[in-house]
Scaffold this motif. Structure first.
Motif, PDB file in Angstrom:
ATOM      1  N   SER A   6      28.199  37.635  20.042  1.00 10.12           N
ATOM      2  CA  SER A   6      28.934  38.654  20.802  1.00 10.12           C
ATOM      3  C   SER A   6      29.971  38.023  21.729  1.00 10.12           C
ATOM      4  O   SER A   6      31.086  38.546  21.861  1.00 10.12           O
ATOM      5  CB  SER A   6      27.968  39.554  21.571  1.00 10.12           C
ATOM      6  OG  SER A   6      27.227  38.804  22.513  1.00 10.12           O
TER       7      SER A   6
ATOM      8  N   GLY B 242      20.761  34.913   9.987  1.00  8.43           N
ATOM      9  CA  GLY B 242      20.576  35.190   8.559  1.00  8.43           C
ATOM     10  C   GLY B 242      21.740  35.909   7.908  1.00  8.43           C
ATOM     11  O   GLY B 242      21.811  36.029   6.698  1.00  8.43           O
TER      12      GLY B 242
ATOM     13  N   GLU C 113      29.367  28.473  28.635  1.00 13.33           N
ATOM     14  CA  GLU C 113      28.275  28.284  27.680  1.00 13.33           C
ATOM     15  C   GLU C 113      27.313  27.240  28.231  1.00 13.33           C
ATOM     16  O   GLU C 113      27.719  26.147  28.587  1.00 13.33           O
ATOM     17  CB  GLU C 113      28.845  27.833  26.327  1.00 13.33           C
ATOM     18  CG  GLU C 113      27.830  27.289  25.350  1.00 13.33           C
ATOM     19  CD  GLU C 113      26.661  28.236  25.068  1.00 13.33           C
ATOM     20  OE1 GLU C 113      26.901  29.404  24.731  1.00 13.33           O
ATOM     21  OE2 GLU C 113      25.494  27.787  25.211  1.00 13.33           O
TER      22      GLU C 113
ATOM     23  N   SER D 149      23.152  42.577  14.697  1.00 10.18           N
ATOM     24  CA  SER D 149      24.251  41.800  15.290  1.00 10.18           C
ATOM     25  C   SER D 149      25.637  42.369  14.996  1.00 10.18           C
ATOM     26  O   SER D 149      26.547  42.257  15.820  1.00 10.18           O
ATOM     27  CB  SER D 149      24.176  40.341  14.820  1.00 10.18           C
ATOM     28  OG  SER D 149      22.902  39.815  15.100  1.00 10.18           O
TER      29      SER D 149
HETATM   30  C1  LIG Z   1      17.003  32.400  11.975  1.00  8.83           C
HETATM   31  C2  LIG Z   1      17.726  33.632  12.470  1.00  8.83           C
HETATM   32  C3  LIG Z   1      18.039  34.649  11.578  1.00  8.83           C
HETATM   33  C4  LIG Z   1      18.717  35.782  12.039  1.00  8.83           C
HETATM   34  N1  LIG Z   1      19.132  36.705  11.122  1.00  8.83           N
HETATM   35  C5  LIG Z   1      19.893  37.747  11.524  1.00  8.83           C
HETATM   36  C6  LIG Z   1      20.462  38.618  10.563  1.00  8.83           C
HETATM   37  O1  LIG Z   1      20.343  38.414   9.359  1.00  8.83           O
HETATM   38  N2  LIG Z   1      21.183  39.678  11.002  1.00  8.83           N
HETATM   39  C7  LIG Z   1      21.341  39.923  12.329  1.00  8.83           C
HETATM   40  O2  LIG Z   1      21.975  40.927  12.668  1.00  8.83           O
HETATM   41  N3  LIG Z   1      20.869  39.078  13.266  1.00  8.83           N
HETATM   42  C8  LIG Z   1      20.149  37.995  12.889  1.00  8.83           C
HETATM   43  N4  LIG Z   1      19.664  37.116  13.816  1.00  8.83           N
HETATM   44  C9  LIG Z   1      19.863  37.426  15.238  1.00  8.83           C
HETATM   45  C10 LIG Z   1      21.235  37.004  15.718  1.00  8.83           C
HETATM   46  O3  LIG Z   1      21.367  35.627  15.646  1.00  8.83           O
HETATM   47  C11 LIG Z   1      21.402  37.483  17.162  1.00  8.83           C
HETATM   48  O4  LIG Z   1      21.236  38.886  17.198  1.00  8.83           O
HETATM   49  C12 LIG Z   1      22.786  37.163  17.689  1.00  8.83           C
HETATM   50  O5  LIG Z   1      23.068  35.792  17.630  1.00  8.83           O
HETATM   51  C13 LIG Z   1      22.898  37.657  19.113  1.00  8.83           C
HETATM   52  O6  LIG Z   1      24.190  37.388  19.569  1.00  8.83           O
HETATM   53  P1  LIG Z   1      24.401  37.100  21.097  1.00  8.83           P
HETATM   54  O7  LIG Z   1      25.834  36.831  21.293  1.00  8.83           O
HETATM   55  O8  LIG Z   1      23.759  38.160  21.869  1.00  8.83           O
HETATM   56  O9  LIG Z   1      23.490  35.815  21.380  1.00  8.83           O
HETATM   57  P2  LIG Z   1      23.604  34.281  20.873  1.00  8.83           P
HETATM   58  O10 LIG Z   1      24.279  34.220  19.556  1.00  8.83           O
HETATM   59  O11 LIG Z   1      22.237  33.756  20.997  1.00  8.83           O
HETATM   60  O12 LIG Z   1      24.560  33.654  21.955  1.00  8.83           O
HETATM   61  C14 LIG Z   1      24.214  33.633  23.327  1.00  8.83           C
HETATM   62  C15 LIG Z   1      24.836  32.392  23.953  1.00  8.83           C
HETATM   63  O13 LIG Z   1      24.700  32.481  25.356  1.00  8.83           O
HETATM   64  C16 LIG Z   1      24.354  31.222  25.870  1.00  8.83           C
HETATM   65  N5  LIG Z   1      23.688  31.405  27.162  1.00  8.83           N
HETATM   66  C17 LIG Z   1      22.456  31.892  27.396  1.00  8.83           C
HETATM   67  N6  LIG Z   1      22.191  31.897  28.713  1.00  8.83           N
HETATM   68  C18 LIG Z   1      23.287  31.418  29.335  1.00  8.83           C
HETATM   69  C19 LIG Z   1      23.614  31.166  30.692  1.00  8.83           C
HETATM   70  N7  LIG Z   1      22.752  31.424  31.683  1.00  8.83           N
HETATM   71  N8  LIG Z   1      24.828  30.645  30.961  1.00  8.83           N
HETATM   72  C20 LIG Z   1      25.716  30.360  29.972  1.00  8.83           C
HETATM   73  N9  LIG Z   1      25.440  30.564  28.673  1.00  8.83           N
HETATM   74  C21 LIG Z   1      24.243  31.105  28.353  1.00  8.83           C
HETATM   75  C22 LIG Z   1      23.455  30.634  24.801  1.00  8.83           C
HETATM   76  O14 LIG Z   1      23.392  29.236  24.888  1.00  8.83           O
HETATM   77  C23 LIG Z   1      24.145  31.102  23.530  1.00  8.83           C
HETATM   78  O15 LIG Z   1      25.102  30.194  23.075  1.00  8.83           O
HETATM   79  C24 LIG Z   1      19.016  35.941  13.405  1.00  8.83           C
HETATM   80  C25 LIG Z   1      18.717  34.896  14.295  1.00  8.83           C
HETATM   81  C26 LIG Z   1      18.108  33.745  13.835  1.00  8.83           C
HETATM   82  C27 LIG Z   1      17.864  32.596  14.790  1.00  8.83           C
END
Ligand SMILES: Cc1cc2nc3c(=O)[nH]c(=O)nc-3n(C[C@H](O)[C@H](O)[C@H](O)COP(=O)(O)OP(=O)(O)OC[C@H]3O[C@@H](n4cnc5c(N)ncnc54)[C@H](O)[C@@H]3O)c2cc1C
Ligand code: SF4
Length: 563
Positions: free
Chosen positions: A18, A119, A37, A540
């Protein structure tokens, strides 16, 4: 020495799925944007150390060594974790949290976050999923509906590159897709068998962020055709799947408006009482522990559902003693997830003269058929079922040695079919996360306490899924059907959602229809924390669509001087 710039138009916390989208949209619209990050930098291609290794080139030939498992009993449970991918997951000891109830919190702290290892399943929510909780009486309505996000789904799909077929099913709407991968013969067999037996059971190709046939926009990102190697979680040397490292972040970088600061742990968001707005963020340097502050006009919180909630809970001030924007006392509440506990498989005879081609990195989906529009089961919510056909190898190899073992490994065995569930869970006030009163993490930030569990509705859904899966595999002609409930803890689904939910009423929710904190409108939360309910689709792509929508709204509001 020149001082680093500390003032920006926008700050984005987190560089994963996101956060990458927030950065892309805001930079494209001309905003000087700082992405903070907490993890190390990861550069596309350069930082994929195992991407091109054959199994025999890995230190343990692809087996995960005991020492790694013993040191990381929790994170090593994650799908795809191994010696080839461990560098994209956190180490258990480095990032402690407290489990009041068992909860496997799977994290990837680096530039790119979990977008490197996800995934890649990308189904749209159905219109029904947005209204089902209120219509069927098990939750609160979203402040938006499918029509509010449909164009944003399209916007995201075009840039990400999502393959899939147009199936014309209301329960899983079509989008702007690249061509799907092919069914193998067992999957086609299942599709036909279920169509004959049931009117409401559709086996289709899933929708995946995989470049089956790149378009110009993908080539401009420097990404190419997926080679069907199915080694995506190591990082793809072809850019064949979507990650923020291969796609949104470099795109944002090209605008000249992006600054990324890795190794920057956001401690809290700063609130300016005189202006009634957030003014910036406090950051701890991951190496030196030095504290810095950065200012911006708008802040996007994209640290992933539970970390975004943690940051908001830790952002206290006189005006908000219980966390930023937490007037209603619901911050950290209504955490939900996806129910992945049940799976089934069986052996399928009669296709021994067929084989499959390549290593298809996608799976089929049996589209949800439960509680669509009206409740027709003894539980609420729906479930998506992932399914596929596989051909085994080396059937009795384990009983052999040396050359005969190798020969057995080279022989194809029977075909099989598998299924596993992805079920909706109901957000509840009691399922929550909070800050620990005394325990801190290595950066002096209060540790997160997770108090999230299953309920009777989840158990009833599992029972129904197991009954249906057994029946469907039998209907497809399988023998030796085995099914099980693995009783895994919440969190291992890696689809944790809620904690800072959207809603119409500031008395019961944190965010408005544009993902702005009701009480602090220049703060936007657009990751899984914002989810009002979980639906049954992989989440996601919805986070991405909501992020793009909110970012464009933020830019318009800035222009109108409303923020
Ligand atoms: C093995 C696996 C399979 C998956 N399969 C699917 C799928 O098929 N389809 C699907 O929809 N979703 C899937 N997911 C879930 C998907 O990865 C997450 O929903 C998605 O990455 C969430 O996006 P995000 O931006 O919220 O978080 P993230 O991608 O986790 O990014 C968050 C970032 O914020 C950073 N952060 C955290 N805290 C702080 C802080 N205090 N200060 C600064 N930076 C910080 C972290 O280091 C990270 O880089 C899967 C996940 C995994 C691990
Ligand atoms: S399957 Fe496709 S996206 Fe995955 S690593 Fe191989 S080429 Fe890259």
């Amino acid at each position: 020495m020149p001082q680093p710039n500390t003032s920006y138009d926008a700050i984005v916390i987190g560089s994963g799925i996101s956060g990458g989208w927030a950065a892309k949209e805001l930079c494209e619209k001309g905003l000087k944007t700082l992405v903070l990050e907490r993890g190390r930098n990861v550069e596309h291609l350069k930082d994929y150390p195992t991407a091109l290794l054959a199994p025999w080139e890995l230190p343990h030939k692809g087996a995960t060594p005991r020492a790694l498992l013993d040191a990381n009993p929790l994170i090593s449970k994650a799908a795809g974790y191994g010696e080839d991918t461990a560098h994209f997951f956190v180490k258990d000891a480095d990032h402690p949290y407290e489990q009041e109830k068992p909860f496997d919190w799977i994290r990837g702290y680096q530039v790119g976050g979990k977008s490197l290892t996800w995934g890649r399943a990308c189904q749209r929510w159905s219109p029904h999923e947005f209204v089902a909780p209120e219509r069927l009486g098990y939750g609160m309505n979203w402040p938006i509906g499918y029509d509010d996000v449909a164009d944003w789904y399209t916007h995201v799909e075009r840039f990400v590159g999502v393959c899939g077929a147009a199936d014309g099913l209301e329960a899983m709407p079509d989008g702007d897709f690249l061509p799907p991968f092919d069914f193998n013969c067992a999957e086609l067999h299942l599709r036909v068998a279920l169509r004959r037996r049931y009117r409401d059971r559709h086996v289709v190709q899933g929708r995946w962020a995989q470049l089956s046939e790149p378009r110009e926009i993908h080539l401009q990102q420097g990404r190419g055709t997926c080679q069907a190697r199915n080694l995506c979680m190591r990082g793809c040397p072809y850019g064949g799947y979507f990650s923020s490292v291969s796609s949104t972040l470099p795109w944002a970088q090209k605008t000249g408006n992006l600054t990324i600061r890795p190794d920057s742990v956001v401690h809290s968001i700063l609130y300016d009482e005189a202006k009634g707005k957030a003014s910036g963020v406090r950051v701890i340097d991951a190496h030196t522990q030095a504290i810095n502050e950065y200012r911006a006009r708008i802040i996007f919180v994209n640290a992933s559902a539970l970390n975004s909630t943690l940051i908001l809970l830790n952002s206290t001030s006189r005006r908000f003693p219980n966390g930023l924007g937490n007037d209603a006392g619901v911050l950290g509440r209504y955490v939900a997830f996806h129910n992945y506990r049940a799976s089934a498989h069986g052996t399928l005879d009669g296709l021994e003269d067929r084989y499959f081609y390549g290593r298809n990195p996608t799976e089929c989906i049996l589209v949800n058929f439960r509680n669509l529009g009206k409740q027709d089961a003894d539980f609420v919510g729906g479930y998506t079922t992932f399914t596929g056909g596989y051909r085994t190898r080396g059937v009795d190899a384990a009983t052999r040695l040396g050359g005969t073992y190798k020969d057995a490994q080279a022989q194809p065995g029977p075909w099989g079919l598998y299924m596993y569930m992805q079920g909706e869970t109901v957000p509840k006030y009691d399922n929550h996360v909070r800050l620990h009163d005394t325990l801190k993490d290595p950066f002096g930030i209060p540790r997160l306490v997770t108090s999230v569990g299953y309920d009777d509705n989840d158990e009833a859904m599992i029972r129904d899924w197991l009954t249906q899966a057994n029946e469907m595999l039998a209907a497809a002609g399988c023998r030796d059907i085995e099914s099980r409930d693995n009783h895994q803890a919440p969190g291992l689904d890696i689809h944790e959602m809620g904690g800072c939910r959207m809603g119409r009423d500031p008395k019961t929710s944190m965010l408005n229809a544009w993902n702005q904190l009701h009480a602090v409108p220049n703060v936007f939360v657009t990751d899984g924390a914002c989810m009002t309910s979980t639906g049954n689709q992989s989440p996601s792509i919805l986070y991405m669509a909501l992020t793009a929508r909110a970012a464009n709204h933020a830019v318009e509001e800035l222009a109108r001087q409303n923020l």
